[in-house]
Design an enzyme around this catalytic site. Structure first.
Site, PDB file in Angstrom:
ATOM      1  N   GLY A 191       0.810  -1.217   0.000  1.00 18.09           N
ATOM      2  CA  GLY A 191       0.000   0.000   0.000  1.00 18.09           C
ATOM      3  C   GLY A 191       0.840   1.262   0.000  1.00 18.09           C
ATOM      4  N   GLY A 235      12.289  14.835  -3.610  1.00 18.27           N
ATOM      5  CA  GLY A 235      11.419  15.277  -4.676  1.00 18.27           C
ATOM      6  C   GLY A 235      11.131  14.224  -5.727  1.00 18.27           C
ATOM      7  N   PHE A 284      18.831  18.540  -8.703  1.00 15.41           N
ATOM      8  CA  PHE A 284      19.112  17.245  -8.101  1.00 15.41           C
ATOM      9  C   PHE A 284      20.262  16.587  -8.843  1.00 15.41           C
ATOM     10  CE2 PHE A 284      17.093  14.123  -5.156  1.00 15.41           C
ATOM     11  CZ  PHE A 284      16.605  15.046  -4.240  1.00 15.41           C
ATOM     12  N   ASP A 301      10.215  -8.797   0.274  1.00 15.98           N
ATOM     13  CA  ASP A 301       9.075  -9.703   0.198  1.00 15.98           C
ATOM     14  C   ASP A 301       8.650 -10.028  -1.244  1.00 15.98           C
ATOM     15  OD1 ASP A 301       9.175  -9.386   2.923  1.00 15.98           O
ATOM     16  OD2 ASP A 301       7.346  -8.186   3.082  1.00 15.98           O
ATOM     17  N   GLN A 345      21.761   0.742  -4.396  1.00 12.59           N
ATOM     18  CA  GLN A 345      22.196   2.135  -4.296  1.00 12.59           C
ATOM     19  C   GLN A 345      22.537   2.514  -2.858  1.00 12.59           C
ATOM     20  OE1 GLN A 345      19.530   5.826  -5.045  1.00 12.59           O
ATOM     21  NE2 GLN A 345      21.044   5.777  -6.688  1.00 12.59           N
ATOM     22  N   HIS A 390      23.157   5.733  -0.673  1.00 15.73           N
ATOM     23  CA  HIS A 390      22.929   7.177  -0.694  1.00 15.73           C
ATOM     24  C   HIS A 390      24.079   7.840   0.047  1.00 15.73           C
ATOM     25  CE1 HIS A 390      21.048  11.064  -0.019  1.00 15.73           C
ATOM     26  NE2 HIS A 390      20.039  10.714  -0.792  1.00 15.73           N
ATOM     27  N   LEU A 406      18.101   8.828   6.380  1.00 15.89           N
ATOM     28  CA  LEU A 406      18.371   9.617   5.189  1.00 15.89           C
ATOM     29  C   LEU A 406      18.390  11.120   5.457  1.00 15.89           C
ATOM     30  CD1 LEU A 406      18.512   9.799   2.020  1.00 15.89           C
ATOM     31  CD2 LEU A 406      16.024   9.950   2.079  1.00 15.89           C
ATOM     32  N   GLU A 410      19.232  14.369  -0.564  1.00 16.69           N
ATOM     33  CA  GLU A 410      20.086  14.955  -1.592  1.00 16.69           C
ATOM     34  C   GLU A 410      19.706  16.413  -1.867  1.00 16.69           C
ATOM     35  OE1 GLU A 410      20.707  12.270  -4.832  1.00 16.69           O
ATOM     36  OE2 GLU A 410      20.699  13.876  -6.306  1.00 16.69           O
ATOM     37  N   ARG A 459      24.504   9.630  -7.313  1.00 19.70           N
ATOM     38  CA  ARG A 459      24.745   9.091  -5.975  1.00 19.70           C
ATOM     39  C   ARG A 459      25.867   8.074  -5.897  1.00 19.70           C
ATOM     40  NH1 ARG A 459      18.356   8.504  -4.271  1.00 19.70           N
ATOM     41  NH2 ARG A 459      18.071  10.730  -3.896  1.00 19.70           N
ATOM     42  N   HIS A 480      20.332   2.409   0.400  1.00 21.84           N
ATOM     43  CA  HIS A 480      19.153   3.246   0.207  1.00 21.84           C
ATOM     44  C   HIS A 480      18.093   2.665  -0.728  1.00 21.84           C
ATOM     45  CE1 HIS A 480      16.807   6.877   0.154  1.00 21.84           C
ATOM     46  NE2 HIS A 480      16.993   7.077  -1.125  1.00 21.84           N
ATOM     47  N   ARG A 526      20.204   4.581  -9.992  1.00 21.97           N
ATOM     48  CA  ARG A 526      19.045   5.456 -10.121  1.00 21.97           C
ATOM     49  C   ARG A 526      19.418   6.899  -9.826  1.00 21.97           C
ATOM     50  NH1 ARG A 526      15.510   7.684  -6.527  1.00 21.97           N
ATOM     51  NH2 ARG A 526      16.109   6.450  -4.712  1.00 21.97           N
TER      52      ARG A 526
END
Lengths: 247, 569
Positions: free
Chosen positions: B13, B52, B117, B212, B231, B233, B243, B246, B277, B345, B380
């Site tokens: 969810g 963002g 970013f 999962d 990744q 971070h 976190l 960034e 990153r 991350h 990413r």
């Protein structure tokens, strides 16, 4: 010898017994451990059956609210060092039915959350999915509701609210604040649809302005002030509709 | 066993699952659709995303530029057809979530504002202060409440996919509240279960991120893809790994080593702190290895300095950073630099699916971090993942609607017999009143230590082989666990055991794929093979569960118009 601290927790397992008990654990004391770190230590090392909710451990998911020495707190951002060398008592959030140990039943809250219609309502339904452009909203317009968007649904305010404790039908602080958030969003036109619920017998008028909700809110949503503003708004609305001969 | 019938079942969810649910509810309100989640949806880890969501909205920007940045960021492992779809849909999706109430920050004229970013060549990261994931998730959840036809199973734990001859017909699930297992049948199942973060010790990820979806798919015979790409971070808060967005660099923050030098000038002179990153994280580790880090109780770190931004800007653009520093590090970034080091991350890999969310197994779909489309390839770019949830959540939802219009359900008898098999397995594996001495906590902490130390930012052959051996041993030890309780209501020891089992299975795949990929690409950096090797490794890793462990195949990367080139910033 390494320093230690005592944590007493509520135990309740409906599979086994009908009554609440308490159990005291002694754990190593670290001055940078949160209470949640302490509970996780107990579960991993001392007693795997201890049951509680947690997830983000950074005060944003809203899972880990419990009564800490009688006050509703997020356990991930409440530290052992606030209490050391004193003892700590952890109980499930007050005013909610208990499912097991420190886990409470949030069904009532979730139902009320839906009932306040917390989504953007437009007179013209096709506006809601028009992706050709955004609505224009200035920062000043956003400031009118932004503080109330910050609610993480941790329900600490329900555990603190004496009115909710006495009258479980009371809509309650966070849900009223959420209604306020949408009512005051310049993109929304659904205030009339929410009025019936917010101004109902179990709505804003039940609040007796104790202010504990605002006290315990970890995100400064200030439900108490919002409830009073909603009262004024509804009274004014009632007055004007009276003048116009609607009532 | 009880069977509850559905047309479409969404597992998870968070952002992707809710976006899929809304898409389905809008398209086909008559379908029986449900979201099943092991936590209340607004607790999902999307809530913790900060900086963002990237999309092209401004006149100085183009979809091709966003695509190119994403592909270069991916070190050319992204599927370019999927990236093209992604950047195009992104523009609509960020406006759609605005219309559903997301409080995006605004320009003076009231249009949506953007910030810089890492790895993005234009200002295209939309944001709601630095609580973007929180606002996005709550806007989606609250909007989802208006669909009366959408059913929810909150705090239900999915234990297995029920698969008949390769076709998915539903899930076996545990209602944690009652402890009762049921069959939830569905013609289509969409897995939106997030990543694998908790198998690492130092991670930004929430406790619920336990591999999962990948494990459910893998055990059911489906392939998972590119699992070696993890990744890290650059800015995890010391001690906890929480976190620090960034956006703190996007808004102008600097990284300093202990000599007071902005060391990125030695690694990515044209982008400095706003390099992607993987590069920034490796630069930090290099500085620490060279002795230019600060030393503290919890190891070495470097400084993220925001002081020159001033209190007003920090409060306007980065209020959560300040909150997190005050609450979880006992310092105030207005007055002091933030102690940080790289933190696990994001999982680039995941359930193998295409740009419509379709997996090779009929009836199985996936979206979000759980999925691997792949638009992120080997690395990413920050702020592409929130957008991904929206774009591919919606696409997977629509694809599932189309699929169920002609698909036949698996019969109730068949589901019963499949569920019985799975139930026997669960009884035997997790709930037996055994005499084993092993504890969940002990196995989990060894797994997490192993992944941090041997399958971390830098990898080499020997430690990877050791990691595989350790994981195999941990799997054996897992066979000897005993739960201290057999009671039914809210048995979090049982769910923790299932989660640990999932993580062990997928950790094995990650370590194995990392060992086989003898090159360095994006987030996968081999000390012993320091360069990218397109001749041998410009392909995806597809992994299936084999008899004696993971079985790896390869899968081609789709290249449309951007030929691989050297990745420099």
């Amino acid at each position: 010898m390494a320093e230690e601290i005592k944590i007493t927790v509520t135990r309740y397992n409906p599979d086994k017994e009908a009554e609440l008990k308490t159990q005291t654990f002694t754990i190593p004391y670290h001055n940078d451990w949160s209470i949640l770190d302490g509970l996780n230590y107990i579960k991993a090392e001392l007693d795997g059956t201890l049951t509680y909710r947690w997830s983000c451990r950074m005060a944003v998911c809203g899972s880990c609210g419990m009564m800490v020495n009688g006050t509703p707190r997020l356990t991930c951002s409440t530290y052992l060092n606030e209490f050391y060398p004193g003892e700590i008592t952890i109980e499930p959030l007050a005013n909610f039915p208990i499912i097991r140990d420190l886990v409470v039943d949030l069904t009532d809250f979730m139902d009320k959350l839906k009932e306040v219609k917390p989504w953007i309502i437009r007179k013209n339904k096709s506006d809601e999915n028009d992706t050709s452009k955004e609505y224009i909203q200035t920062t000043a317009q956003m400031d009118k509701y932004y503080q109330q968007t910050l609610c993480i649904n941790c329900t600490l305010c329900y555990a603190a609210c004496p009115v909710y404790g006495l009258h479980p039908d009371f809509i309650g602080p966070a849900v009223i604040a959420l209604g306020y958030r949408y009512n005051n969003d310049s993109r929304d036109q659904g205030k009339d649809e929410r009025r019936k619920f917010l101004a109902s017998e179990d709505g804003v008028w039940k609040c007796t302005v104790v202010g504990d909700c605002t006290e315990v809110c970890p995100k400064h949503v200030d439900p108490s002030a919002v409830i009073q503003r909603t009262k004024v708004d509804n009274a004014t609305n009632w007055f004007f509709s009276f003048l116009k001969g609607k009532k | 066993m009880d069977i509850i019938n559905h047309d479409i079942l969404i597992v998870g969810g968070g952002g992707a699952g809710l976006r899929a649910a809304i898409a389905i509810s809008q398209m086909s309100p008559s379908l029986k659709t449900a979201v099943i989640s092991k936590v209340y949806p607004m607790r999902s880890h999307t809530v913790a995303a900060e900086g963002g969501s990237a999309a092209v909205l401004n006149d100085d920007d183009t979809h091709d530029l966003h695509a190119y940045d994403t592909i270069k960021g991916s070190d050319y492992l992204a599927d370019q057809d999927a990236v093209e779809v992604f950047v195009r849909d992104a523009t609509n999706e960020v406006r759609q979530i605005e219309r559903w109430g997301c409080p995006w920050n605004r320009e003076e004229d009231g249009t949506i504002a953007a910030r810089w970013f890492g790895g993005m060549s234009r200002k295209r990261t939309l944001h709601a202060a630095d609580k973007t994931g929180f606002h996005l998730l709550h806007a989606l959840f609250q909007t989802s409440l208006k669909f009366d036809t959408l059913k929810r199973y909150d705090e239900w734990h999915v234990c297995a996919l029920l698969v008949d001859n390769g076709k998915v017909g539903g899930v076996l699930a545990l209602n944690t509240r009652t402890g009762v297992f049921s069959i939830l049948s569905a013609k289509a199942v969409i897995l939106c279960t997030g990543g694998v973060g908790r198998m690492y010790a130092f991670t930004s990820n929430a406790g619920i991120k336990t591999a999962d979806g990948a494990a459910l798919t893998y055990r059911a015979g489906g392939p998972i893809k590119d699992m070696e790409f993890i990744q890290f971070h650059p800015s995890g808060l010391m001690r906890t790994g929480i976190l620090i967005t960034e956006a703190s660099r996007g808004e102008g923050g600097y990284l300093f080593n202990k000599d007071g030098k902005r060391f990125l000038e030695n690694y990515a002179p044209s982008k400095m702190e706003l390099a992607p990153r993987d590069i920034v994280s490796r630069s930090i580790i290099e500085e620490i290895l060279a002795g230019r880090g600060f030393k503290g109780t919890y190891g070495s770190y470097i400084h993220l300095d925001l002081r020159h931004l001033g209190e007003a800007k920090i409060m306007e653009k980065l209020p959560m950073v300040r909150e997190l520093c005050l609450d979880f590090a006992g310092m105030d970034p207005v007055y002091d630099p933030i102690p940080i080091r790289p933190t696990m991350h994001y999982t680039m890999g995941g359930i193998h699916c295409d740009k419509d969310g379709k997996t090779p197994m009929p009836g199985l779909f996936s979206a979000g971090e759980a999925a691997c489309v792949s638009i992120h390839g080997a690395n990413r770019l920050g702020s592409n993942s929130l957008t991904e949830l929206l774009v591919f959540g919606a696409r997977a939802g629509r694809t599932a609607v189309e699929y169920v219009s002609t698909a036949k359900p698996v019969s109730a008898d068949k589901l019963q017999s499949l569920a019985k098999d799975r139930m026997d397995f669960i009884q035997k594996r997790y709930m037996k009143a055994g005499n084993g001495k092993e504890k969940i906590g002990a196995i989990l902490s060894e797994l997490r230590k192993t992944m941090d130390e041997k399958v971390g930012i830098y990898r080499t052959e020997e430690p990877l082989k050791e990691a595989i051996q350790i994981i195999q041993k941990l799997k054996e030890r897992f066979n000897k666990i005993t739960l201290t309780q057999q009671s039914r209501v809210f048995n979090t020891e049982l769910t923790a055991a299932m989660e640990l089992d999932n993580m062990l299975e997928i950790a094995h795949v990650i370590a194995m794929c990392a060992q086989v990929r003898k090159e360095s690409r994006g987030g996968h950096a081999r000390k012993d093979y320091p360069t990218r090797n397109d001749e041998q490794f410009l392909h995806h890793s597809l992994t299936y569960q084999g008899k004696d462990g993971p079985r790896r195949e390869t899968f081609p990367v789709t290249i449309t118009k951007w030929q691989p080139e050297e990745r420099k910033y």
